[in-house]
Motif scaffolding. Structure first.
Motif, PDB file in Angstrom:
ATOM      1  N   GLY A 175       0.808  -1.212   0.000  1.00 53.78           N
ATOM      2  CA  GLY A 175       0.000   0.000   0.000  1.00 53.78           C
ATOM      3  C   GLY A 175       0.844   1.267   0.000  1.00 53.78           C
ATOM      4  O   GLY A 175       2.036   1.246   0.319  1.00 53.78           O
ATOM      5  N   LEU A 176       0.211   2.371  -0.319  1.00 53.39           N
ATOM      6  CA  LEU A 176       0.886   3.660  -0.364  1.00 53.39           C
ATOM      7  C   LEU A 176       1.449   4.043   1.006  1.00 53.39           C
ATOM      8  O   LEU A 176       2.534   4.613   1.095  1.00 53.39           O
ATOM      9  N   CYS A 177       0.741   3.703   2.058  1.00 53.10           N
ATOM     10  CA  CYS A 177       1.166   4.088   3.407  1.00 53.10           C
ATOM     11  C   CYS A 177       1.926   2.977   4.124  1.00 53.10           C
ATOM     12  O   CYS A 177       2.028   2.988   5.359  1.00 53.10           O
ATOM     13  N   GLY A 178       2.493   2.037   3.387  1.00 50.40           N
ATOM     14  CA  GLY A 178       3.251   0.936   3.991  1.00 50.40           C
ATOM     15  C   GLY A 178       4.732   1.233   4.102  1.00 50.40           C
ATOM     16  O   GLY A 178       5.559   0.330   3.982  1.00 50.40           O
ATOM     17  N   CYS A 179       5.080   2.479   4.317  1.00 50.74           N
ATOM     18  CA  CYS A 179       6.484   2.905   4.313  1.00 50.74           C
ATOM     19  C   CYS A 179       7.355   2.126   5.293  1.00 50.74           C
ATOM     20  O   CYS A 179       8.521   1.859   5.015  1.00 50.74           O
ATOM     21  N   PHE A 180       6.799   1.755   6.441  1.00 46.89           N
ATOM     22  CA  PHE A 180       7.613   1.101   7.466  1.00 46.89           C
ATOM     23  C   PHE A 180       7.827  -0.391   7.195  1.00 46.89           C
ATOM     24  O   PHE A 180       8.488  -1.059   7.975  1.00 46.89           O
ATOM     25  N   GLU A 181       7.288  -0.895   6.088  1.00 47.84           N
ATOM     26  CA  GLU A 181       7.574  -2.282   5.700  1.00 47.84           C
ATOM     27  C   GLU A 181       9.047  -2.441   5.349  1.00 47.84           C
ATOM     28  O   GLU A 181       9.593  -3.530   5.434  1.00 47.84           O
ATOM     29  N   ASP A 182       9.682  -1.377   4.907  1.00 46.75           N
ATOM     30  CA  ASP A 182      11.125  -1.345   4.655  1.00 46.75           C
ATOM     31  C   ASP A 182      11.654  -0.110   5.385  1.00 46.75           C
ATOM     32  O   ASP A 182      11.760   0.974   4.817  1.00 46.75           O
ATOM     33  N   SER A 183      11.963  -0.289   6.674  1.00 52.30           N
ATOM     34  CA  SER A 183      12.293   0.861   7.522  1.00 52.30           C
ATOM     35  C   SER A 183      13.571   1.581   7.089  1.00 52.30           C
ATOM     36  O   SER A 183      13.662   2.797   7.210  1.00 52.30           O
ATOM     37  N   SER A 184      14.549   0.843   6.560  1.00 52.14           N
ATOM     38  CA  SER A 184      15.786   1.517   6.129  1.00 52.14           C
ATOM     39  C   SER A 184      15.514   2.416   4.924  1.00 52.14           C
ATOM     40  O   SER A 184      16.005   3.543   4.860  1.00 52.14           O
ATOM     41  N   ASN A 185      14.717   1.955   3.974  1.00 52.00           N
ATOM     42  CA  ASN A 185      14.371   2.787   2.836  1.00 52.00           C
ATOM     43  C   ASN A 185      13.499   3.959   3.271  1.00 52.00           C
ATOM     44  O   ASN A 185      13.649   5.072   2.759  1.00 52.00           O
ATOM     45  N   CYS A 186      12.617   3.739   4.222  1.00 55.89           N
ATOM     46  CA  CYS A 186      11.776   4.814   4.740  1.00 55.89           C
ATOM     47  C   CYS A 186      12.645   5.918   5.341  1.00 55.89           C
ATOM     48  O   CYS A 186      12.427   7.106   5.080  1.00 55.89           O
ATOM     49  N   PHE A 187      13.641   5.541   6.108  1.00 55.24           N
ATOM     50  CA  PHE A 187      14.540   6.518   6.734  1.00 55.24           C
ATOM     51  C   PHE A 187      15.312   7.299   5.671  1.00 55.24           C
ATOM     52  O   PHE A 187      15.396   8.525   5.725  1.00 55.24           O
ATOM     53  N   ILE A 188      15.882   6.583   4.701  1.00 52.85           N
ATOM     54  CA  ILE A 188      16.640   7.247   3.628  1.00 52.85           C
ATOM     55  C   ILE A 188      15.735   8.202   2.851  1.00 52.85           C
ATOM     56  O   ILE A 188      16.124   9.329   2.542  1.00 52.85           O
ATOM     57  N   THR A 189      14.521   7.763   2.537  1.00 52.72           N
ATOM     58  CA  THR A 189      13.600   8.590   1.764  1.00 52.72           C
ATOM     59  C   THR A 189      13.174   9.827   2.541  1.00 52.72           C
ATOM     60  O   THR A 189      13.055  10.909   1.960  1.00 52.72           O
ATOM     61  N   CYS A 190      12.974   9.689   3.849  1.00 53.40           N
ATOM     62  CA  CYS A 190      12.603  10.862   4.659  1.00 53.40           C
ATOM     63  C   CYS A 190      13.744  11.870   4.733  1.00 53.40           C
ATOM     64  O   CYS A 190      13.512  13.072   4.676  1.00 53.40           O
ATOM     65  N   CYS A 191      14.977  11.372   4.855  1.00 48.17           N
ATOM     66  CA  CYS A 191      16.133  12.271   4.984  1.00 48.17           C
ATOM     67  C   CYS A 191      16.579  12.843   3.644  1.00 48.17           C
ATOM     68  O   CYS A 191      16.957  14.015   3.555  1.00 48.17           O
ATOM     69  N   CYS A 192      16.569  12.020   2.615  1.00 50.88           N
ATOM     70  CA  CYS A 192      17.082  12.456   1.313  1.00 50.88           C
ATOM     71  C   CYS A 192      16.325  11.732   0.195  1.00 50.88           C
ATOM     72  O   CYS A 192      16.822  10.749  -0.381  1.00 50.88           O
ATOM     73  N   PRO A 193      15.124  12.193  -0.131  1.00 48.93           N
ATOM     74  CA  PRO A 193      14.301  11.503  -1.125  1.00 48.93           C
ATOM     75  C   PRO A 193      14.935  11.438  -2.514  1.00 48.93           C
ATOM     76  O   PRO A 193      14.593  10.563  -3.310  1.00 48.93           O
ATOM     77  N   CYS A 194      15.881  12.325  -2.792  1.00 47.62           N
ATOM     78  CA  CYS A 194      16.520  12.298  -4.111  1.00 47.62           C
ATOM     79  C   CYS A 194      17.293  10.994  -4.322  1.00 47.62           C
ATOM     80  O   CYS A 194      17.422  10.534  -5.452  1.00 47.62           O
ATOM     81  N   ILE A 195      17.766  10.364  -3.249  1.00 48.62           N
ATOM     82  CA  ILE A 195      18.480   9.085  -3.372  1.00 48.62           C
ATOM     83  C   ILE A 195      17.508   7.996  -3.812  1.00 48.62           C
ATOM     84  O   ILE A 195      17.763   7.263  -4.771  1.00 48.62           O
ATOM     85  N   THR A 196      16.393   7.881  -3.110  1.00 46.30           N
ATOM     86  CA  THR A 196      15.409   6.849  -3.462  1.00 46.30           C
ATOM     87  C   THR A 196      14.877   7.068  -4.867  1.00 46.30           C
ATOM     88  O   THR A 196      14.758   6.118  -5.648  1.00 46.30           O
ATOM     89  N   PHE A 197      14.574   8.323  -5.197  1.00 46.39           N
ATOM     90  CA  PHE A 197      14.080   8.584  -6.546  1.00 46.39           C
ATOM     91  C   PHE A 197      15.120   8.200  -7.592  1.00 46.39           C
ATOM     92  O   PHE A 197      14.795   7.560  -8.593  1.00 46.39           O
ATOM     93  N   GLY A 198      16.373   8.574  -7.383  1.00 47.09           N
ATOM     94  CA  GLY A 198      17.431   8.245  -8.342  1.00 47.09           C
ATOM     95  C   GLY A 198      17.586   6.742  -8.521  1.00 47.09           C
ATOM     96  O   GLY A 198      17.741   6.251  -9.644  1.00 47.09           O
ATOM     97  N   GLN A 199      17.525   5.996  -7.420  1.00 49.67           N
ATOM     98  CA  GLN A 199      17.639   4.537  -7.498  1.00 49.67           C
ATOM     99  C   GLN A 199      16.462   3.943  -8.260  1.00 49.67           C
ATOM    100  O   GLN A 199      16.647   3.075  -9.122  1.00 49.67           O
ATOM    101  N   ASN A 200      15.255   4.389  -7.945  1.00 49.45           N
ATOM    102  CA  ASN A 200      14.066   3.890  -8.646  1.00 49.45           C
ATOM    103  C   ASN A 200      14.137   4.202 -10.138  1.00 49.45           C
ATOM    104  O   ASN A 200      13.889   3.334 -10.983  1.00 49.45           O
TER     105      ASN A 200
END
Length: 170
Positions: A41-66
């Motif tokens: 789901g859209l609000c399942g961010c904590f299913e992958d807590s390490s990615n959630c943390f990275i995305t909250c701190c620096c979303p440009c990293i997650t976007f670039g990887q995706n």
């Protein structure tokens, strides 16, 4: 410097063509195909807590990887991350990132859920990026290692098989 060709003249032979790694991807769905559900789901961010943390701190990293995985390596993580950062400074990053959500949906025949891609990215960009990251992982990709490593991982089975020989006689 390349070795001289067999003719002995001073012309240099061209370098061998680079091998391009191609990974099987789901083809675009046929017209009229029933869209699939997202695996999380859209609000399942904590299913992958390490990615959630990275995305909250620096979303440009997650976007670039995706984006690197969605574009099959045609664009780099760093370039997309930089574009994300620059567009975020002027407040229009969702206009760029939503196009990658649409590409991901097209590749895997996913529903436009819970609403239009641009609206999802406008209202919940961090949640959307985390969901897209998890979707790629659930479909066998690891965005954190990049396109080349994913392609090597996916082609590993074919590369370890011995070549077939024909006409092996005595």
């Amino acid at each position: 410097m390349y070795p001289n060709n067999a003719g002995g003249n001073d012309q240099k032979s061209p370098p061998p063509p680079m091998m391009q790694m191609q990974m099987p991807m789901a083809p675009y769905p046929p017209a009229g195909a029933v869209p699939e559900q997202w695996t999380t789901g859209l609000c399942g961010c904590f299913e992958d807590s390490s990615n959630c943390f990275i995305t909250c701190c620096c979303p440009c990293i997650t976007f670039g990887q995706n984006a690197e995985i969605i574009d099959r390596g045609a664009t780099s993580c760093g370039a997309n991350g930089l574009i994300y950062y620059l567009l975020a400074q002027v407040g229009v990053v969702c206009l760029y990132t939503c196009s990658y959500r649409a590409k991901l949906r097209g590749l895997h025949s996913l529903q436009e859920d819970p609403c239009a891609d641009c609206l999802v990215h406008w209202c919940c960009i961090h949640c959307a990026l985390c969901q897209e990251y998890r979707e790629l992982k659930n479909r066998g990709f690891d965005p954190s290692i990049g396109w080349v490593a994913n392609a090597q991982k996916m082609n590993l089975g074919a590369a370890t098989m011995p070549p077939m020989t024909q006409g092996m006689g005595r």
